[in-house]
Design a protein around this motif. Structure first.
Motif, mmCIF file in Angstrom:
data_model
loop_
_atom_site.group_PDB
_atom_site.id
_atom_site.type_symbol
_atom_site.label_atom_id
_atom_site.label_comp_id
_atom_site.label_asym_id
_atom_site.label_seq_id
_atom_site.Cartn_x
_atom_site.Cartn_y
_atom_site.Cartn_z
ATOM 1 N N GLY A 41 -8.229 -9.054 7.724
ATOM 2 C CA GLY A 41 -7.633 -9.507 8.974
ATOM 3 C C GLY A 41 -6.170 -9.146 9.131
ATOM 4 N N ASN A 42 -5.703 -8.149 8.317
ATOM 5 C CA ASN A 42 -4.296 -7.751 8.415
ATOM 6 C C ASN A 42 -4.060 -6.261 8.202
ATOM 7 O OD1 ASN A 42 -4.596 -7.434 5.652
ATOM 8 N ND2 ASN A 42 -3.300 -9.165 5.104
ATOM 9 N N GLU A 43 -5.113 -5.513 7.930
ATOM 10 C CA GLU A 43 -4.905 -4.092 7.629
ATOM 11 C C GLU A 43 -6.135 -3.260 7.959
ATOM 12 O OE1 GLU A 43 -5.615 -3.294 3.040
ATOM 13 O OE2 GLU A 43 -4.536 -5.192 3.342
ATOM 14 N N LYS A 44 -5.878 -1.963 8.180
ATOM 15 C CA LYS A 44 -6.931 -0.954 8.304
ATOM 16 C C LYS A 44 -6.650 0.060 7.205
ATOM 17 C CE LYS A 44 -8.336 -2.615 12.326
ATOM 18 N NZ LYS A 44 -9.518 -3.359 12.523
ATOM 19 N N TYR A 45 -7.722 0.556 6.583
ATOM 20 C CA TYR A 45 -7.523 1.513 5.497
ATOM 21 C C TYR A 45 -8.552 2.634 5.565
ATOM 22 C CZ TYR A 45 -11.596 -0.260 3.045
ATOM 23 O OH TYR A 45 -12.880 -0.596 2.704
ATOM 24 N N SER A 46 -8.180 3.765 4.954
ATOM 25 C CA SER A 46 -9.092 4.895 4.843
ATOM 26 C C SER A 46 -8.735 5.666 3.582
ATOM 27 C CB SER A 46 -8.960 5.811 6.060
ATOM 28 O OG SER A 46 -9.882 6.879 5.965
ATOM 29 N N TYR A 47 -9.755 6.150 2.900
ATOM 30 C CA TYR A 47 -9.523 6.980 1.718
ATOM 31 C C TYR A 47 -9.312 8.421 2.159
ATOM 32 C CZ TYR A 47 -10.538 3.114 -1.320
ATOM 33 O OH TYR A 47 -10.477 1.906 -1.966
ATOM 34 N N LEU A 48 -8.281 9.041 1.613
ATOM 35 C CA LEU A 48 -7.952 10.430 1.913
ATOM 36 C C LEU A 48 -8.813 11.356 1.061
ATOM 37 C CD1 LEU A 48 -4.071 9.974 1.879
ATOM 38 C CD2 LEU A 48 -5.574 10.087 3.897
ATOM 39 N N SER A 49 -8.961 12.586 1.496
ATOM 40 C CA SER A 49 -9.786 13.540 0.754
ATOM 41 C C SER A 49 -9.067 14.083 -0.484
ATOM 42 C CB SER A 49 -10.198 14.698 1.660
ATOM 43 O OG SER A 49 -9.059 15.380 2.136
ATOM 44 N N LEU A 77 -2.716 0.947 7.006
ATOM 45 C CA LEU A 77 -1.866 0.615 8.149
ATOM 46 C C LEU A 77 -1.969 -0.893 8.357
ATOM 47 C CD1 LEU A 77 -0.079 1.411 10.542
ATOM 48 C CD2 LEU A 77 -2.180 1.926 11.822
ATOM 49 N N PHE A 78 -0.835 -1.582 8.204
ATOM 50 C CA PHE A 78 -0.817 -3.040 8.296
ATOM 51 C C PHE A 78 -0.477 -3.477 9.717
ATOM 52 C CE2 PHE A 78 -0.046 -2.087 3.850
ATOM 53 C CZ PHE A 78 -0.929 -2.952 3.225
ATOM 54 N N TYR A 79 -1.224 -4.479 10.202
ATOM 55 C CA TYR A 79 -0.966 -4.953 11.555
ATOM 56 C C TYR A 79 -0.585 -6.430 11.618
ATOM 57 C CZ TYR A 79 -5.914 -6.393 11.481
ATOM 58 O OH TYR A 79 -7.124 -6.950 11.152
ATOM 59 N N LYS A 80 -0.334 -7.043 10.469
ATOM 60 C CA LYS A 80 0.190 -8.413 10.408
ATOM 61 C C LYS A 80 1.131 -8.532 9.221
ATOM 62 C CE LYS A 80 -3.527 -10.910 12.641
ATOM 63 N NZ LYS A 80 -4.565 -11.919 12.508
ATOM 64 N N ASP A 81 2.142 -9.385 9.360
ATOM 65 C CA ASP A 81 3.057 -9.690 8.261
ATOM 66 C C ASP A 81 2.346 -10.605 7.260
ATOM 67 O OD1 ASP A 81 4.938 -8.399 9.833
ATOM 68 O OD2 ASP A 81 6.063 -10.207 10.320
ATOM 69 N N PHE A 82 2.637 -10.410 5.979
ATOM 70 C CA PHE A 82 2.126 -11.316 4.954
ATOM 71 C C PHE A 82 2.818 -11.023 3.632
ATOM 72 C CE2 PHE A 82 -0.464 -7.564 4.584
ATOM 73 C CZ PHE A 82 -0.769 -7.438 3.244
ATOM 74 N N SER A 83 2.700 -11.953 2.703
ATOM 75 C CA SER A 83 3.242 -11.773 1.350
ATOM 76 C C SER A 83 2.185 -11.088 0.506
ATOM 77 C CB SER A 83 3.591 -13.120 0.722
ATOM 78 O OG SER A 83 4.601 -13.741 1.463
ATOM 79 N N THR A 84 2.630 -10.294 -0.465
ATOM 80 C CA THR A 84 1.678 -9.564 -1.302
ATOM 81 C C THR A 84 2.151 -9.501 -2.748
ATOM 82 O OG1 THR A 84 0.421 -7.504 -1.547
ATOM 83 C CG2 THR A 84 2.710 -7.303 -0.854
ATOM 84 N N SER A 85 1.201 -9.361 -3.637
ATOM 85 C CA SER A 85 1.516 -9.119 -5.048
ATOM 86 C C SER A 85 1.024 -7.736 -5.459
ATOM 87 C CB SER A 85 0.865 -10.190 -5.929
ATOM 88 O OG SER A 85 -0.543 -10.157 -5.759
ATOM 89 N N TYR A 86 0.496 -6.964 -4.482
ATOM 90 C CA TYR A 86 0.002 -5.616 -4.758
ATOM 91 C C TYR A 86 1.139 -4.596 -4.677
ATOM 92 C CZ TYR A 86 -4.707 -7.437 -4.297
ATOM 93 O OH TYR A 86 -5.866 -8.149 -4.469
ATOM 94 N N SER A 87 0.928 -3.454 -5.317
ATOM 95 C CA SER A 87 1.922 -2.376 -5.311
ATOM 96 C C SER A 87 1.466 -1.250 -4.387
ATOM 97 C CB SER A 87 2.113 -1.825 -6.725
ATOM 98 O OG SER A 87 2.699 -2.804 -7.553
ATOM 99 N N TYR A 88 2.425 -0.687 -3.659
ATOM 100 C CA TYR A 88 2.166 0.387 -2.704
ATOM 101 C C TYR A 88 3.261 1.435 -2.795
ATOM 102 C CZ TYR A 88 -0.707 -3.209 -0.458
ATOM 103 O OH TYR A 88 -1.619 -4.183 -0.194
ATOM 104 N N THR A 89 2.928 2.651 -2.377
ATOM 105 C CA THR A 89 3.912 3.716 -2.191
ATOM 106 C C THR A 89 4.186 3.799 -0.686
ATOM 107 O OG1 THR A 89 3.094 4.954 -4.097
ATOM 108 C CG2 THR A 89 4.378 6.179 -2.460
ATOM 109 N N PRO A 90 5.451 3.667 -0.268
ATOM 110 C CA PRO A 90 5.762 3.733 1.163
ATOM 111 C C PRO A 90 5.453 5.112 1.754
ATOM 112 C CG PRO A 90 7.585 2.769 -0.056
ATOM 113 C CD PRO A 90 6.633 3.337 -1.071
ATOM 114 N N ILE A 91 4.841 5.096 2.940
ATOM 115 C CA ILE A 91 4.565 6.324 3.690
ATOM 116 C C ILE A 91 5.395 6.350 4.973
ATOM 117 C CG2 ILE A 91 2.811 7.627 4.962
ATOM 118 C CD1 ILE A 91 2.455 7.834 1.955
ATOM 119 N N GLY A 92 5.513 5.215 5.635
ATOM 120 C CA GLY A 92 6.292 5.170 6.868
ATOM 121 C C GLY A 92 6.273 3.794 7.483
#
Length: 116
Positions: A41-49, A77-92
């Motif tokens: 309820g806060n993100e859309k995701y897709s696996y890249l080739s 692509l996140f569409y809501k604010d929330f706190s996280t404990s996961y790690s991500y690499t920024p894209i934009g």
């Protein structure tokens, strides 16, 4: 960095790419049309080739309009604010994410990413 254009149905958003190797590698693959799946309820995701370079860190909080790489090949692509404990690499980050949640809707969606 060049400006990223994100098309969701009839709605267009612009985003600035992060100064990361992963963002540069993604830009080289554009344009991309991705079928993005709904999650939590806060993100859309897709696996890249193909995998991208990672430099993941835990941002503590995610903001509406953040575009991140989870692992080495999952674009989120996140569409809501929330706190996280996961790690991500920024894209934009979207320049103006107003209306993003409504444009993405509640289910899976096709999103086009291209440079302009």
């Amino acid at each position: 960095m060049p400006t990223l254009e994100i098309l969701v149905g009839d709605t267009t958003f612009t985003a600035q790419l992060a100064d990361t190797e992963a963002a540069r590698q993604l830009a080289e693959c554009l344009p991309l049309e991705l079928d993005m799946q709904e999650l939590n309820g806060n993100e859309k995701y897709s696996y890249l080739s193909q995998a991208l370079s990672t430099n993941a860190s835990c941002p503590d909080s995610i903001h509406t309009g953040d575009l991140m790489l989870f692992g080495s090949d999952c674009l989120v692509l996140f569409y809501k604010d929330f706190s996280t404990s996961y790690s991500y690499t920024p894209i934009g980050k979207l320049d103006n994410p107003q209306g993003l949640s409504a444009a993405l809707g509640r289910g899976d969606v096709t999103v086009t990413f291209r440079m302009f």
